[in-house]
Design a protein around this motif. Structure first.
Motif, PDB file in Angstrom:
ATOM      1  N   PRO A   1       0.630  -1.632  -0.070  1.00 26.45           N
ATOM      2  CA  PRO A   1      -0.253   0.520   0.003  1.00 26.45           C
ATOM      3  C   PRO A   1       1.050   1.059   0.103  1.00 26.45           C
ATOM      4  O   PRO A   1       0.297   2.315  -0.675  1.00 26.45           O
ATOM      5  N   LEU A   2       1.417   0.931   0.625  1.00 23.58           N
ATOM      6  CA  LEU A   2       3.323   2.418   0.877  1.00 23.58           C
ATOM      7  C   LEU A   2       4.059   2.444  -0.334  1.00 23.58           C
ATOM      8  O   LEU A   2       5.215   2.256  -0.361  1.00 23.58           O
ATOM      9  N   SER A   3       3.587   2.559  -1.891  1.00 19.86           N
ATOM     10  CA  SER A   3       4.627   2.447  -2.691  1.00 19.86           C
ATOM     11  C   SER A   3       3.133   3.380  -3.982  1.00 19.86           C
ATOM     12  O   SER A   3       2.493   3.594  -3.963  1.00 19.86           O
ATOM     13  N   ARG A   4       4.080   3.615  -5.129  1.00 18.19           N
ATOM     14  CA  ARG A   4       3.644   4.381  -6.378  1.00 18.19           C
ATOM     15  C   ARG A   4       4.722   4.203  -7.140  1.00 18.19           C
ATOM     16  O   ARG A   4       5.802   3.316  -7.430  1.00 18.19           O
ATOM     17  N   ALA A   5       4.350   4.670  -8.883  1.00 20.58           N
ATOM     18  CA  ALA A   5       4.490   4.412  -9.679  1.00 20.58           C
ATOM     19  C   ALA A   5       5.536   6.206 -10.470  1.00 20.58           C
ATOM     20  O   ALA A   5       4.804   6.598 -10.179  1.00 20.58           O
ATOM     21  N   VAL A   6       6.681   5.835 -10.481  1.00 22.54           N
ATOM     22  CA  VAL A   6       7.059   6.685 -10.856  1.00 22.54           C
ATOM     23  C   VAL A   6       7.962   6.748 -12.604  1.00 22.54           C
ATOM     24  O   VAL A   6       7.505   5.763 -13.133  1.00 22.54           O
ATOM     25  N   GLY A   7       7.837   7.750 -13.097  1.00 21.10           N
ATOM     26  CA  GLY A   7       7.842   7.926 -14.558  1.00 21.10           C
ATOM     27  C   GLY A   7       9.264   6.419 -15.215  1.00 21.10           C
ATOM     28  O   GLY A   7      10.043   6.118 -14.254  1.00 21.10           O
ATOM     29  N   GLY A   8       9.119   6.534 -16.427  1.00 22.87           N
ATOM     30  CA  GLY A   8      10.094   5.618 -17.372  1.00 22.87           C
ATOM     31  C   GLY A   8      11.354   6.173 -17.407  1.00 22.87           C
ATOM     32  O   GLY A   8      12.156   5.561 -17.511  1.00 22.87           O
ATOM     33  N   GLN A   9      11.819   7.841 -17.436  1.00 20.01           N
ATOM     34  CA  GLN A   9      12.397   8.278 -17.655  1.00 20.01           C
ATOM     35  C   GLN A   9      13.027   9.077 -16.740  1.00 20.01           C
ATOM     36  O   GLN A   9      12.500   9.927 -17.037  1.00 20.01           O
ATOM     37  N   ILE A  10      13.729   8.244 -15.309  1.00 18.23           N
ATOM     38  CA  ILE A  10      14.319   9.695 -14.703  1.00 18.23           C
ATOM     39  C   ILE A  10      15.644   9.405 -14.387  1.00 18.23           C
ATOM     40  O   ILE A  10      15.874   8.496 -14.123  1.00 18.23           O
ATOM     41  N   VAL A  11      15.691  10.582 -13.646  1.00 13.43           N
ATOM     42  CA  VAL A  11      17.131  10.633 -12.672  1.00 13.43           C
ATOM     43  C   VAL A  11      17.383  10.270 -11.781  1.00 13.43           C
ATOM     44  O   VAL A  11      16.368  10.489 -10.826  1.00 13.43           O
ATOM     45  N   ILE A  12      18.080   8.696 -11.446  1.00 16.58           N
ATOM     46  CA  ILE A  12      17.757   8.589  -9.554  1.00 16.58           C
ATOM     47  C   ILE A  12      19.784   8.246  -9.316  1.00 16.58           C
ATOM     48  O   ILE A  12      20.365   8.579 -10.146  1.00 16.58           O
ATOM     49  N   ASP A  13      19.388   9.255  -8.584  1.00 13.99           N
ATOM     50  CA  ASP A  13      20.294   9.979  -7.517  1.00 13.99           C
ATOM     51  C   ASP A  13      20.755   8.834  -6.572  1.00 13.99           C
ATOM     52  O   ASP A  13      20.112   8.776  -5.941  1.00 13.99           O
ATOM     53  N   PHE A  14      22.110   8.050  -7.098  1.00 11.26           N
ATOM     54  CA  PHE A  14      22.014   6.616  -6.019  1.00 11.26           C
ATOM     55  C   PHE A  14      22.269   7.251  -4.519  1.00 11.26           C
ATOM     56  O   PHE A  14      21.742   7.167  -3.477  1.00 11.26           O
ATOM     57  N   ALA A  15      22.931   8.075  -4.287  1.00 12.21           N
ATOM     58  CA  ALA A  15      23.981   8.958  -2.785  1.00 12.21           C
ATOM     59  C   ALA A  15      22.132   9.331  -2.154  1.00 12.21           C
ATOM     60  O   ALA A  15      21.727   9.358  -0.800  1.00 12.21           O
ATOM     61  N   GLU A  16      22.173   9.935  -3.067  1.00 13.10           N
ATOM     62  CA  GLU A  16      20.444  11.103  -2.373  1.00 13.10           C
ATOM     63  C   GLU A  16      19.500  10.089  -1.803  1.00 13.10           C
ATOM     64  O   GLU A  16      18.863  10.236  -1.047  1.00 13.10           O
ATOM     65  N   MET A  17      19.214   9.324  -2.811  1.00 17.86           N
ATOM     66  CA  MET A  17      18.295   8.216  -2.791  1.00 17.86           C
ATOM     67  C   MET A  17      18.422   7.501  -1.154  1.00 17.86           C
ATOM     68  O   MET A  17      17.524   6.836  -0.546  1.00 17.86           O
ATOM     69  N   ILE A  18      19.389   7.124  -0.911  1.00 13.96           N
ATOM     70  CA  ILE A  18      19.765   5.883   0.145  1.00 13.96           C
ATOM     71  C   ILE A  18      19.874   6.604   1.532  1.00 13.96           C
ATOM     72  O   ILE A  18      19.831   6.270   1.880  1.00 13.96           O
ATOM     73  N   ALA A  19      20.246   7.926   1.160  1.00 18.02           N
ATOM     74  CA  ALA A  19      19.861   8.694   2.026  1.00 18.02           C
ATOM     75  C   ALA A  19      18.734   9.470   2.453  1.00 18.02           C
ATOM     76  O   ALA A  19      18.167   9.165   4.243  1.00 18.02           O
ATOM     77  N   ASN A  20      18.213   9.877   1.476  1.00 20.48           N
ATOM     78  CA  ASN A  20      16.464  10.382   1.430  1.00 20.48           C
ATOM     79  C   ASN A  20      15.603   9.775   1.365  1.00 20.48           C
ATOM     80  O   ASN A  20      15.163   9.541   0.358  1.00 20.48           O
ATOM     81  N   PRO A  21      15.438   8.295   1.847  1.00 19.00           N
ATOM     82  CA  PRO A  21      14.280   7.810   0.443  1.00 19.00           C
ATOM     83  C   PRO A  21      13.154   8.999   0.628  1.00 19.00           C
ATOM     84  O   PRO A  21      13.175   9.311   1.897  1.00 19.00           O
ATOM     85  N   PRO A  22      11.847   8.367  -0.163  1.00 15.79           N
ATOM     86  CA  PRO A  22      10.626   9.370  -0.123  1.00 15.79           C
ATOM     87  C   PRO A  22      10.701   8.972   1.465  1.00 15.79           C
ATOM     88  O   PRO A  22      10.260   8.074   1.579  1.00 15.79           O
ATOM     89  N   PRO A  23      10.008   9.808   2.136  1.00 16.46           N
ATOM     90  CA  PRO A  23       8.609   9.427   2.797  1.00 16.46           C
ATOM     91  C   PRO A  23       7.399   9.193   3.017  1.00 16.46           C
ATOM     92  O   PRO A  23       7.231   9.082   1.592  1.00 16.46           O
ATOM     93  N   PRO A  24       7.451   7.485   3.725  1.00 15.81           N
ATOM     94  CA  PRO A  24       5.911   7.353   3.534  1.00 15.81           C
ATOM     95  C   PRO A  24       4.728   8.081   2.659  1.00 15.81           C
ATOM     96  O   PRO A  24       4.188   7.204   2.650  1.00 15.81           O
ATOM     97  N   GLN A  25       4.381   9.175   3.684  1.00 12.33           N
ATOM     98  CA  GLN A  25       3.798  10.239   2.587  1.00 12.33           C
ATOM     99  C   GLN A  25       3.346  10.428   1.762  1.00 12.33           C
ATOM    100  O   GLN A  25       2.077  10.305   1.587  1.00 12.33           O
ATOM    101  N   VAL A  26       4.509  10.368   0.701  1.00 12.56           N
ATOM    102  CA  VAL A  26       4.860  10.600  -0.667  1.00 12.56           C
ATOM    103  C   VAL A  26       3.672   9.486  -1.367  1.00 12.56           C
ATOM    104  O   VAL A  26       2.838   9.268  -2.179  1.00 12.56           O
ATOM    105  N   TYR A  27       3.092   7.994  -0.198  1.00  8.17           N
ATOM    106  CA  TYR A  27       2.882   6.803  -1.013  1.00  8.17           C
ATOM    107  C   TYR A  27       1.009   7.093  -0.642  1.00  8.17           C
ATOM    108  O   TYR A  27       1.232   6.206  -1.616  1.00  8.17           O
ATOM    109  N   GLN A  28       0.941   8.120  -0.232  1.00 14.22           N
ATOM    110  CA  GLN A  28      -0.879   7.484   0.724  1.00 14.22           C
ATOM    111  C   GLN A  28      -1.774   8.036  -0.751  1.00 14.22           C
ATOM    112  O   GLN A  28      -1.380   8.745  -1.725  1.00 14.22           O
TER     113      GLN A  28
END
Lengths: 243, 573
Positions: free
Chosen positions: B397-424
């Motif tokens: 339930p806490l998941s979402r789809a993001v676009g297929g063409q995105i920049v994945i900033d590795f260090a940033e995503m590890i350090a600051n994963p999306p907060p659960p609220q965004v999946y609401q």
């Protein structure tokens, strides 16, 4: 039928008039109680709200109960000479055997009746109260009565072989054991490895297994009835030789 | 002694009864008196028992000194086997074997892939360890199958093992019957991996391929030259079997193609399905290159992947979207960084590795605890007449789809994963779908294509619609099948992914009848522990003495009544 009932009644009251009868039944019940409630793997220890220990052990206790009930049936009559008296009466052997047999089955039934106290106890102790499988237990009681009925027929036959009650008892206990358990043991022998399924099916225990869990199988019922009929016929044949 | 006609008669009757018993052996009914009908076999099990035409031996390695819960489970296995034997007779033999003192046997079991489960037994005061081998081995017709009995229902913690025996008990019939039926298959089924579009090479999937090879013939196949994908006769009606000369493929696995399918290849795939072929699609529509995460700036751009199959998918009833699933409930990723001039590896939650732990009732998800996908896409269903679609699993339930063409900033995503609220309210994206039914061809009313690789028109008959129901399974992640590259994984697949895929192949190979075996609701009837503990002595005294007292009381009452009767008689005299 009146004759059969007369014999039935005579046998049942004779049984209850002897002190030995009460001792036999009390020992039978004490044995069941010990296995079910005290000895290792007892129900309070395992905590399962089922009566399978009772239905596993009771046939073994029948090995002495049934012969004790039937040993005097004919042996006593032969010894005291009352059989000759009976033989003069307008009473055929078939009815005589039937009357005595029904009495023996009734007495076995009477002996297992008090174990309903156990079922009552499990019923009350179950969590939640009353959540026990009464259907399965009822079926298992039927099976137990079936084993008793076969043992009664065997015991009656052994009693018709001799005029000595003790001999009748020992013969019957052995023959009951043989019919009940020996085939299971024989089937284990490497010699019979290729036929073990068939050998198992000759034994009473194999036919008691499913009904003791509450599943009535028409083949098991047929087997029980066949054994009873066979041993009662043998008994009648033995009496005929006495005449 | 007198000659006795009755004795002869008794033996004749005895012989007749014996014969009657023998004859009646095959004609019987069983009447299950238990309240939950727990001894009643399902129809599939009955049919399985009836099918045996030689001896099947079931060896169960649970015996001896077992903890009460395991003993109960063992008894439930015995119960099932007894019922099966009542039906199958001499053709079913079973044995319970205790491997605990038999090192050779234990090794033999380990070689068969049976892993021991260490259990703790709580005795009176002391606690002891016991290793059990919760497995059964079924032998039939020179073949054997190993059945995992309850290991898959156990969770392993550092301080012990917790097994869900009730769940395991409910599955006994299914597990044993499924393996029994596997042994009936005369020929090994053929599983083929499609090649020609940079699909995963077999050595990337060794764990899965090795497991497949235990049960199936595994092969690779290309249809670039326009040759028909011969599908196996197993699934075909007699009228169609004539059209197919040799046995072909039972299940086709399409494991992450990365280049375009030619028009003719698409046509052959389509017709393979129309003829009853079964397909397992393991593919996503987005490329993410994890190698980029090792570069200094540690970021990558995900790119859409087009393999030119969408047209087929839409016709069959689904669509794999060009997007990525982000799931708060996620697997871990290894991160290596320099710490005091030494490389240190650590695991971090990685939202692009959706982890699935909650499954519905679908046959494919039996015995699964955890599935981990890597860069999965979402799946949408599309109307397709005659096709049944079942969701195999979805993201949390806490998941979402993001676009297929995105920049994945590795260090940033590890350090600051999306907060659960965004999946609401955005979760529950379909990631695996099972489709079954009579699919429609994407080539109805169209010319069969030819191209430079396959200049000749197809020789096989064209089917505008599958004449018989067939099945396919889609998992929207091509990485699901690849072994885990992290050190320590020893080339094994992630989580239960292998079980998932094996279940999927088994589902496709089909034995629909097994779905009839309902997971039984196991009623565990127990005594009230507290009531028992508090009154143990009283209960015992009562229960043992009461029946005897009843009998003695009866005797005394009888005596009293008789004496009174005698006295009255005397008085009357």
């Amino acid at each position: 039928m009146a004759v059969v009932y007369w014999i039935f009644h005579k046998e049942v009251s004779a049984f209850f008039n002897s002190l030995i009868a009460y001792i036999v039944v009390a020992v039978f019940l004490a044995g069941n109680g010990l296995f079910f409630w005290i000895f290792p793997d007892n129900i309070l220890e395992t905590g399962a709200a089922q009566a399978d220990v009772l239905f596993a052990m009771a046939p073994w206790l029948f090995l002495f109960l049934a012969p004790a009930i039937t040993m005097r049936a004919f042996a006593e009559e032969f010894k005291t000479g009352t059989y000759e008296l009976l033989a003069t009466k307008p009473l055929d052997d078939r009815r005589l055997v039937l009357g005595k047999y029904l009495a023996a089955v009734a007495l076995i039934f009477f002996s297992i009746l008090p174990t309903l106290v156990y079922i009552g106890a499990i019923y009350g102790l179950a969590d939640p109260v009353g959540s026990i499988d009464l259907g399965g237990i009822g079926g298992a009681y039927l099976g137990l009565l079936g084993v008793g009925a076969v043992f009664a027929a065997i015991g009656l036959f052994c009693s018709s072989l001799t005029d000595n009650q003790i001999v009748a008892f020992i013969l019957a206990a052995f023959l009951c054991f043989f019919v009940y358990a020996a085939f299971d043991l024989l089937a284990e022998l490497p010699f019979f490895a290729d036929y073990n399924h068939f050998i198992l099916l000759l034994g009473l225990q194999e036919h008691y297994r499913s009904i003791s869990r509450g599943v009535v199988d028409s083949r098991d019922v047929l087997y029980f009835l066949s054994l009873i009929a066979f041993f009662l016929l043998l008994t009648q044949a033995m009496l005929e030789r006495r005449r | 002694m007198k000659k006795s006609p009755l004795l002869t008669q008794a033996f004749i009757v005895g012989a007749l009864l014996f014969v009657t018993n023998l004859l009646a052996y095959d004609y019987f009914f069983r009447w299950d008196l238990t309240q939950d009908r727990r001894y009643t076999l399902s129809d599939v099990s009955k049919r399985t028992a009836d099918t045996l035409d030689r001896i099947m031996t079931v060896k169960v390695y649970l015996e001896g000194d077992l903890p009460p819960a395991v003993k109960r489970y063992r008894d439930a296995v015995l119960t099932f086997l007894v019922e099966m034997k009542a039906r199958a007779g001499a053709n079913l033999q079973y044995r319970f074997i205790d491997p605990s003192d038999n090192g050779a046997l234990q090794n033999e079991l380990r070689e068969k892939g049976v892993e021991p489960v260490p259990l703790t037994i709580k005795g009176k005061g002391e606690v002891s360890k016991k290793v059990v081998f919760p497995a059964a081995v079924i032998h039939y017709d020179g073949k054997e199958e190993v059945v995992d009995l309850f290991k898959s229902d156990c969770e392993f913690f550092p301080n012990g093992v917790f097994c869900d025996y009730a769940k395991a008990e409910a599955e006994i019939e299914y597990k044993l019957v499924a393996q029994m039926r596997r042994l009936f298959r005369k020929q090994r089924r053929i599983v083929a991996f499609l090649t020609g579009h940079k699909e995963w090479p077999l050595n990337y999937m060794t764990d899965f391929v090795n497991e497949l090879q235990k049960f199936y013939e595994v092969t690779e196949i290309s249809v670039r030259d326009g040759s028909a994908l011969r599908n196996s006769k197993h699934f075909l009606p007699d009228s169609l079997k004539r059209l197919i000369k040799e046995d072909g493929i039972d299940v086709l696995i399409v494991a992450q193609p990365d280049t375009l399918f030619t028009a003719r290849e698409k046509y052959e795939l389509d017709q393979f399905i129309m003829r009853g072929g079964r397909v397992l699609w393991l593919m996503d529509m987005v490329r993410v290159d994890e190698n980029d995460f090792r570069t200094p700036n540690a970021a990558t751009m995900s790119r859409p992947r087009d393999v030119n199959l969408n047209e087929l998918f839409l016709k069959y009833g689904f669509k794999i979207n060009t997007d990525l699933v982000q799931d708060d409930f996620a697997g871990l990723i290894d991160v290596t960084f320099m710490h005091e001039n030494r490389p240190v590896m650590q695991k971090f939650k990685w939202v692009f590795y959706p982890r699935v732990s909650f499954f519905g009732k679908h046959a494919i998800t039996r015995n699964l605890d955890d599935v981990i996908l890597r860069y999965a896409c979402t799946i949408d269903t599309v109307p397709a007449p005659g096709v049944t679609k079942e969701v195999v699993f979805s993201s949390s339930p806490l998941s979402r789809a993001v676009g297929g063409q995105i920049v994945i900033d590795f260090a940033e995503m590890i350090a600051n994963p999306p907060p659960p609220q965004v999946y609401q309210g955005k979760g529950r994206k379909i990631m695996a779908l099972a489709l079954s039914g009579k699919f429609a061809s994407a080539y109805e009313g169209r010319e069969a294509p030819t191209d430079a690789f396959a200049p000749n028109p197809p020789t096989a008959k064209f089917f505008p619609r599958a004449p018989l129901p067939t099945k396919m399974v889609v998992v929207s992640d091509g990485d699901v099948v690849v072994k885990d590259h992290s050190p320590g994984a020893k080339g094994a697949m992630l989580a239960d992914n292998k079980t998932l895929l094996m279940n999927a192949v088994e589902y496709l190979v089909g034995d629909e009848s097994l779905n009839d075996i309902r997971a039984r609701d196991v009623v565990i009837r127990r005594l009230d522990y507290k009531k028992v503990k508090d009154n143990e002595a009283v209960i015992r005294a009562w229960v043992i003495l009461a029946p005897i007292a009843v009998v003695i009381g009866f005797g005394l009452l009888r005596k009293f009544l008789r004496e009174r009767k005698n006295r009255r008689l005397k008085v009357a005299l």
